[in-house]
Design a protein around this motif. Structure first.
Motif, PDB file in Angstrom:
ATOM      1  N   VAL A 136     101.861  41.916  29.319  1.00 52.28           N
ATOM      2  CA  VAL A 136     101.531  41.397  30.644  1.00 52.28           C
ATOM      3  C   VAL A 136     100.505  42.293  31.344  1.00 52.28           C
ATOM      4  CG1 VAL A 136     102.485  41.217  32.980  1.00 52.28           C
ATOM      5  CG2 VAL A 136     103.634  40.075  31.074  1.00 52.28           C
ATOM      6  N   VAL A 137      99.583  41.644  32.042  1.00 53.43           N
ATOM      7  CA  VAL A 137      98.622  42.308  32.924  1.00 53.43           C
ATOM      8  C   VAL A 137      98.902  41.787  34.329  1.00 53.43           C
ATOM      9  CG1 VAL A 137      96.182  42.544  33.480  1.00 53.43           C
ATOM     10  CG2 VAL A 137      96.900  42.444  31.086  1.00 53.43           C
ATOM     11  N   ARG A 138      99.101  42.671  35.281  1.00 54.33           N
ATOM     12  CA  ARG A 138      99.547  42.233  36.599  1.00 54.33           C
ATOM     13  C   ARG A 138      98.430  42.307  37.647  1.00 54.33           C
ATOM     14  NH1 ARG A 138     103.444  45.389  36.955  1.00 54.33           N
ATOM     15  NH2 ARG A 138     102.537  46.783  38.494  1.00 54.33           N
ATOM     16  N   TYR A 139      98.013  41.122  38.123  1.00 56.25           N
ATOM     17  CA  TYR A 139      97.034  40.999  39.196  1.00 56.25           C
ATOM     18  C   TYR A 139      97.724  41.149  40.541  1.00 56.25           C
ATOM     19  CZ  TYR A 139      94.245  38.365  42.655  1.00 56.25           C
ATOM     20  OH  TYR A 139      93.560  37.964  43.773  1.00 56.25           O
ATOM     21  N   GLU A 140      97.136  41.928  41.430  1.00 53.49           N
ATOM     22  CA  GLU A 140      97.642  42.052  42.792  1.00 53.49           C
ATOM     23  C   GLU A 140      96.495  41.829  43.769  1.00 53.49           C
ATOM     24  OE1 GLU A 140     100.035  45.512  43.717  1.00 53.49           O
ATOM     25  OE2 GLU A 140     100.470  45.813  41.589  1.00 53.49           O
ATOM     26  N   ALA A 141      96.635  40.808  44.591  1.00 55.83           N
ATOM     27  CA  ALA A 141      95.622  40.543  45.611  1.00 55.83           C
ATOM     28  C   ALA A 141      95.526  41.731  46.562  1.00 55.83           C
ATOM     29  CB  ALA A 141      95.952  39.266  46.379  1.00 55.83           C
ATOM     30  N   ARG A 142      94.333  41.961  47.089  1.00 51.95           N
ATOM     31  CA  ARG A 142      94.120  43.061  48.030  1.00 51.95           C
ATOM     32  C   ARG A 142      94.366  42.647  49.474  1.00 51.95           C
ATOM     33  NH1 ARG A 142      90.905  47.323  47.127  1.00 51.95           N
ATOM     34  NH2 ARG A 142      91.853  47.902  49.099  1.00 51.95           N
ATOM     35  N   ASP A 143      94.055  41.399  49.799  1.00 47.36           N
ATOM     36  CA  ASP A 143      94.092  40.981  51.202  1.00 47.36           C
ATOM     37  C   ASP A 143      95.306  40.135  51.547  1.00 47.36           C
ATOM     38  OD1 ASP A 143      91.638  42.211  51.807  1.00 47.36           O
ATOM     39  OD2 ASP A 143      90.569  40.546  50.895  1.00 47.36           O
ATOM     40  N   SER A 144      96.172  39.914  50.569  1.00 43.99           N
ATOM     41  CA  SER A 144      97.412  39.184  50.830  1.00 43.99           C
ATOM     42  C   SER A 144      98.418  39.656  49.789  1.00 43.99           C
ATOM     43  CB  SER A 144      97.182  37.671  50.788  1.00 43.99           C
ATOM     44  OG  SER A 144      96.595  37.304  49.561  1.00 43.99           O
ATOM     45  N   ASP A 145      99.541  38.972  49.702  1.00 41.71           N
ATOM     46  CA  ASP A 145     100.639  39.515  48.900  1.00 41.71           C
ATOM     47  C   ASP A 145     100.747  38.935  47.500  1.00 41.71           C
ATOM     48  OD1 ASP A 145     101.443  41.148  50.965  1.00 41.71           O
ATOM     49  OD2 ASP A 145     102.744  39.615  51.843  1.00 41.71           O
ATOM     50  N   LEU A 146      99.830  38.101  47.107  1.00 43.39           N
ATOM     51  CA  LEU A 146      99.988  37.424  45.824  1.00 43.39           C
ATOM     52  C   LEU A 146      99.975  38.409  44.652  1.00 43.39           C
ATOM     53  CD1 LEU A 146     100.164  34.579  44.472  1.00 43.39           C
ATOM     54  CD2 LEU A 146      97.695  34.814  44.079  1.00 43.39           C
ATOM     55  N   VAL A 147     100.929  38.243  43.776  1.00 44.50           N
ATOM     56  CA  VAL A 147     100.976  38.964  42.504  1.00 44.50           C
ATOM     57  C   VAL A 147     101.101  37.922  41.401  1.00 44.50           C
ATOM     58  CG1 VAL A 147     102.296  40.563  41.060  1.00 44.50           C
ATOM     59  CG2 VAL A 147     102.030  41.021  43.514  1.00 44.50           C
ATOM     60  N   VAL A 148     100.270  38.056  40.361  1.00 44.82           N
ATOM     61  CA  VAL A 148     100.332  37.106  39.247  1.00 44.82           C
ATOM     62  C   VAL A 148     100.376  37.885  37.945  1.00 44.82           C
ATOM     63  CG1 VAL A 148      99.288  35.082  38.147  1.00 44.82           C
ATOM     64  CG2 VAL A 148      98.893  35.507  40.580  1.00 44.82           C
TER      65      VAL A 148
ATOM     66  N   ALA B 277      91.369  28.538  48.748  1.00 49.89           N
ATOM     67  CA  ALA B 277      91.994  27.617  49.696  1.00 49.89           C
ATOM     68  C   ALA B 277      93.429  27.310  49.293  1.00 49.89           C
ATOM     69  CB  ALA B 277      91.169  26.330  49.786  1.00 49.89           C
ATOM     70  N   GLU B 278      93.659  27.089  48.020  1.00 44.31           N
ATOM     71  CA  GLU B 278      94.992  26.677  47.566  1.00 44.31           C
ATOM     72  C   GLU B 278      95.995  27.822  47.657  1.00 44.31           C
ATOM     73  OE1 GLU B 278      96.202  23.721  46.443  1.00 44.31           O
ATOM     74  OE2 GLU B 278      94.310  22.717  46.941  1.00 44.31           O
ATOM     75  N   LEU B 279      95.539  29.041  47.335  1.00 44.76           N
ATOM     76  CA  LEU B 279      96.461  30.189  47.325  1.00 44.76           C
ATOM     77  C   LEU B 279      96.333  31.034  48.577  1.00 44.76           C
ATOM     78  CD1 LEU B 279      96.251  31.341  43.588  1.00 44.76           C
ATOM     79  CD2 LEU B 279      98.074  30.038  44.694  1.00 44.76           C
ATOM     80  N   GLN B 280      95.542  30.568  49.527  1.00 48.81           N
ATOM     81  CA  GLN B 280      95.322  31.326  50.757  1.00 48.81           C
ATOM     82  C   GLN B 280      94.935  32.777  50.450  1.00 48.81           C
ATOM     83  OE1 GLN B 280      98.579  30.544  53.443  1.00 48.81           O
ATOM     84  NE2 GLN B 280      98.092  28.370  53.507  1.00 48.81           N
ATOM     85  N   LEU B 281      93.988  32.892  49.546  1.00 53.03           N
ATOM     86  CA  LEU B 281      93.435  34.204  49.176  1.00 53.03           C
ATOM     87  C   LEU B 281      92.119  34.421  49.908  1.00 53.03           C
ATOM     88  CD1 LEU B 281      93.875  34.240  45.281  1.00 53.03           C
ATOM     89  CD2 LEU B 281      95.167  35.590  46.959  1.00 53.03           C
ATOM     90  N   SER B 282      91.741  35.687  50.075  1.00 48.11           N
ATOM     91  CA  SER B 282      90.382  35.981  50.526  1.00 48.11           C
ATOM     92  C   SER B 282      89.422  35.593  49.400  1.00 48.11           C
ATOM     93  CB  SER B 282      90.233  37.469  50.848  1.00 48.11           C
ATOM     94  OG  SER B 282      90.289  38.240  49.660  1.00 48.11           O
ATOM     95  N   ILE B 283      88.169  35.400  49.769  1.00 47.71           N
ATOM     96  CA  ILE B 283      87.182  34.999  48.752  1.00 47.71           C
ATOM     97  C   ILE B 283      87.074  36.061  47.664  1.00 47.71           C
ATOM     98  CG2 ILE B 283      84.683  34.719  48.406  1.00 47.71           C
ATOM     99  CD1 ILE B 283      85.945  32.162  49.313  1.00 47.71           C
ATOM    100  N   LEU B 284      87.073  37.341  48.017  1.00 52.63           N
ATOM    101  CA  LEU B 284      86.950  38.368  46.983  1.00 52.63           C
ATOM    102  C   LEU B 284      88.179  38.385  46.081  1.00 52.63           C
ATOM    103  CD1 LEU B 284      85.159  41.395  48.719  1.00 52.63           C
ATOM    104  CD2 LEU B 284      84.216  39.748  47.097  1.00 52.63           C
ATOM    105  N   ASP B 285      89.374  38.195  46.652  1.00 52.97           N
ATOM    106  CA  ASP B 285      90.572  38.144  45.808  1.00 52.97           C
ATOM    107  C   ASP B 285      90.539  36.935  44.869  1.00 52.97           C
ATOM    108  OD1 ASP B 285      91.942  40.481  46.470  1.00 52.97           O
ATOM    109  OD2 ASP B 285      93.055  39.562  48.123  1.00 52.97           O
ATOM    110  N   ALA B 286      90.049  35.811  45.367  1.00 54.64           N
ATOM    111  CA  ALA B 286      89.951  34.630  44.505  1.00 54.64           C
ATOM    112  C   ALA B 286      88.897  34.833  43.421  1.00 54.64           C
ATOM    113  CB  ALA B 286      89.620  33.396  45.345  1.00 54.64           C
ATOM    114  N   TYR B 287      87.777  35.459  43.799  1.00 54.95           N
ATOM    115  CA  TYR B 287      86.707  35.769  42.828  1.00 54.95           C
ATOM    116  C   TYR B 287      87.293  36.616  41.688  1.00 54.95           C
ATOM    117  CZ  TYR B 287      81.824  37.364  41.704  1.00 54.95           C
ATOM    118  OH  TYR B 287      80.604  37.639  41.132  1.00 54.95           O
ATOM    119  N   GLN B 288      88.106  37.587  42.074  1.00 51.87           N
ATOM    120  CA  GLN B 288      88.708  38.463  41.071  1.00 51.87           C
ATOM    121  C   GLN B 288      89.664  37.695  40.164  1.00 51.87           C
ATOM    122  OE1 GLN B 288      89.771  41.530  38.745  1.00 51.87           O
ATOM    123  NE2 GLN B 288      88.126  41.555  40.232  1.00 51.87           N
TER     124      GLN B 288
END
Lengths: 340, 340, 340, 340
Positions: A136-148, B277-288
């Motif tokens: 597994v490789v764990r992505y963590e959003a920087r500007d919100s709480d999403l982890v995938v 838009a769907e995950l309510q991510l910032s654009i840079l987080d979605a880009y990543q």
């Protein structure tokens, strides 16, 4: 009879002592065809980007990006031969990987080539956890709480030999010599075929990715140091014009160029010629068969040239065993070696 | 409640009476959102290429290539809405399909745009046997004895609506209105989202392929007439800038442009915005996230513009149900309808 | 005080002893800024194509095309400086020049990059008479009787320094270091500015053309050996990102890339920045002024990257004297030297 | 015998009543070959951008940009003929012109096609004074005090006929039918040749520029309404594949495509075929002659497709009088008419 060679680069060497070109560097070792080469590669930042607060433009030197392990002088290799690199294993060395945006680098930003007058996108770093056991490789959003949690899928972005015409090419660039192709197909179990341009071939590789999307859109995959074993072989007197790949299920041709359609054309034209030769088809018959069967996954749209892969299932190419079936032999040898 | 509408084009109508543009044609019928539309489409040659001795330049009129079924006026559709086309079934009407090379058309030849002074490649026709029961398409080499059975994988090359700005565009061209995208992803089970540009949307489709490689390298897939059922729906007040696709496993954005990297950029930028838009991510987080997860299968490198697909597994986008989960609802409705 | 240095390459040296890269070669001589360098350059075929019966693929070695005179180590040159090369005179050494078609090379043929399956165009050689006194280059058709006298307009296709990042680049390729830009603007009276990437700059040049169309469409101009005098100078601490040119009437920026629009973008963006700096304009004001005044002559559409020139009349840029007016000083020095 | 026809569009008509496509619009008038057509064209903004405080995105409707005057039905014109448009005079109607930057439009910004995630460049308007008597266009910087007087050089950006294949194309797009080519060569004294695709040709034009740089880098020239007189003629049975231009000194071919190298290829290949036909040269001999003589000024790198011009001096093409010398006859007729 396969031999074994371990090459252990110094982890403490300064970045300036690594190699950043294909061609133009002295070999670090000499190996014979039939050798298992076990070594490791640094990440593309020389390990300098380690936390979300490390920005590439602040902690790296632009002259020292994408360090290569090698080059290795392969005994007996001469122009017109084909170097065979079978990837036995590719394993992240660390429990983390890193990706970033880099100002004016990537597919969705202007660049020094696709020059605009706009301001750069923000520079930002993401640190990924890598769990080798769980895959597994764990992505963590920087500007919100999403982890995938994403599947671990290790590969090498950069694999190549010295180019022709006396050139030395930056390890940031792909081409007919291989180099920075950045295709996720370069994973363990794959065999890479590279045309030899200079005596000894001068093979090197690096740029490990824990995983990567096709196109490497932001320009930076999940970068990580890698422990890698390759089985090196040599086919004398058989040229390979552009890097090719083979797995148990697929044969693949690559092309690297701009615009991207030229990368597509190179890879498809190479596949047409290859299929025609292997199946003893006319060129038009091979063109037709490839047109209905080829997958075309993009590799990168961010490096100095872009890379495209033509990928045909062997199931659609009855009886094809390219290069005399060497892939199957290396797979078998690798299996024996792994069980040792 | 879904209704049902059968539209049965006249098989004996001359080619000159069909429709060859998106925009610029009168609707053939009016349908309400929620309608199962059952119809059929001619092959791209209007059925004129039937044996290996039929050459496109001899048996077809260049003004009448790639006929469309439609356009259909969708009740209530207005600019700014999204037309939803769910492909319930796509079935070859005949037991044969056809592919050809066409002079100065295709990815591995010069063309009127990539103009060179070279002579054309040879023009040649291949007839494929189609076995619907076995799910097989049979390739037969023309210059040697090779026969290869390939999986049947029916799709529509052309799906679209009227373009904006008062344009009427040839059915040989893809763009933001859809059109000749030629992606193998347009198969049964997929839902296609198209932005509406004119009242009634003026939806039409055609160009059935029994199967196609990614890129459609020689420019002609295994062309065949198709019996097709689509379930049409409409999302009011939600625009879709470029055609998108959804299956049970993937969301996809398309882009069509030249050079091919611009098609890639459009599709990836659309996916980044969509994921943000769907995950309510910032654009840079979605880009990543998109950079590490997107597949990038090429659709076509042969039409007036080239098409690229950005394709992300929903498994990597936790909880995403785009457009309010309409794909799942249409899938369920289609399943009910098939069992009727 | 200008000094004078004559460097006389051996006309009898075998082709294998010449230099075919920018970077990767040892300097042949060391010169001080302020030196008139008088030397000569071979034609791109090393003089091997001399009659209409000589075909390049038969009489040349593909490893030894486009030989350079140099490299010259310029005293005091360091990365971040600008090398200044003023062309004092460019004179054909012979009374003939040569052009050819070359299989799979040129703008109106497929190439190894824009790969197609078509047969090559015919390979053919044209010999031009050169009358230096009359200023005439004489075209003679091969398949009919037409003879046309064209103006003699000597230039160098290749001018450059060692590239950055440790690269060595083929003399067939243009880039930020100069190289094979193939612009007709590189004629006597012009001053070329090149950013320095390595100590000593390692300047070399070659590829003389008696004349050339913009784009160098067939890939080969009227190739000829040249007697050339350049006046070399150095501007310390002022970088130049892409090669620039200046004449009495124009300032010019170059860009080299694929696709060609990127070469255009590079050259125009460099010109916008240059004009903004020289006239103390905001970037948007400079963008506007350049948009209405720039000429955009294409240089080449045939080399490994394509080259475009942005060219603005100094009359539209009131008071501009770039690089401290060095062009005017070198022009004056050259005038004195010519009268000596 | 030349006749005269004045077509005076209503200056007060709302923008929505103008024509914005080539093809897809009803003719406004019918004219016979041999007619002097005197009319006027609005600027590309329908006159809505009049001060530096007017921004295009605020004062214009994106559906109504680049209005055309026409289309005119030319009597007797049929597919396969060539429409001849000689520009007798092009005169700015006003004492001012306007240029702007437009968000995500232009060569030095990302666009909806070359899609990036960056913010747009600033939107800004420049008003130019036009002094017809002095032949001057006055640039005024917005952020500093610089004023530059530039030569007045009026031209039409958009000239074309209805496209083939039933298409209607936006007046923002160039192609084989002409359209928004945006070449400064379209000035008074030039004759434009356009292939006819539909009965009556349906000729229209607009997009007057008081002057324009090559490439139209920011996407907007010095836009102005124009009083224009054209002399229309028709050559029966002679097709013209891409728009061509002729002046007293030059013959020119155009190509419009992306990437820009394809626009170059189209224009050069057309010129090679044209020169071969006119001088009865073999294709290779014409390829050679064009390679050494053609200029290659870029027209636009900002529209939906990019445009390139191949431009050869008639002095290098002995005896060439294309299309039976019609340019000279129209020039003479125009001279008589002007003296009337």
């Amino acid at each position: 009879m396969a031999s074994f060679f371990e090459y252990a680069p110094d982890p403490d060497a300064p970045a300036s002592q690594l190699v950043y070109t294909f061609g133009g560097a002295e070999p670090v070792a000499q190996i014979a065809p039939g050798t298992f080469l076990s070594t490791w590669t640094r990440d593309c930042f020389n390990g300098a980007v380690r936390t979300v607060d490390d920005l590439p433009t602040q902690v790296t030197d632009p002259r020292y990006l994408n360090p290569q392990t090698g080059p290795f002088y392969v005994e007996g290799a001469e122009p017109g031969d084909t170097l065979v690199v079978h990837f036995v294993s590719i394993t992240p060395r660390e429990s983390w990987g890193v990706s970033t945006t880099v100002p004016f680098f990537g597919a969705l930003t202007s660049t020094p080539r696709t020059a605009t007058l706009q301001a750069a996108l923000g520079e930002r770093t993401w640190i990924y956890g890598i769990d080798r056991a769980a895959g597994v490789v764990r992505y963590e959003a920087r500007d919100s709480d999403l982890v995938v949690e994403l599947p671990l899928d290790p590969m090498h972005g950069t694999v190549g030999v010295a180019p022709p015409l006396g050139e030395a090419r930056s390890s940031l660039t792909p081409g007919s010599w291989g180099g920075n192709m950045d295709t996720p197909e370069m994973r363990a179990g794959a065999t890479c075929y590279l045309g030899v341009n200079v005596e000894g071939a001068l093979f090197s590789f690096g740029d490990g990715h824990a995983r990567q999307g096709e196109g490497e859109t932001c320009g930076v995959a999940v970068e990580t140091a890698m422990d890698t074993v390759v089985l090196i072989d040599l086919i004398k007197g058989v040229p390979t014009p552009w890097p090719r790949l083979e797995t148990d299920e697929y044969v693949m041709s690559t092309g690297s160029a701009r615009p991207l359609e030229d990368a597509f054309r190179i890879s498809q034209a190479d596949m047409v010629g290859w299929v025609a030769a292997e199946l003893q088809l006319s060129i038009l018959d091979a063109y037709q068969l490839v047109s209905q069967t080829s997958l075309a996954p993009i590799a990168n749209v961010v490096d100095n040239d872009y890379t495209c892969v033509a990928k045909v299932a062997k199931a659609h190419l009855p009886g094809v065993e390219p290069y005399g079936g060497i892939h199957a032999r290396l797979r078998a040898a690798a299996a024996v070696w792994k069980r040792r």
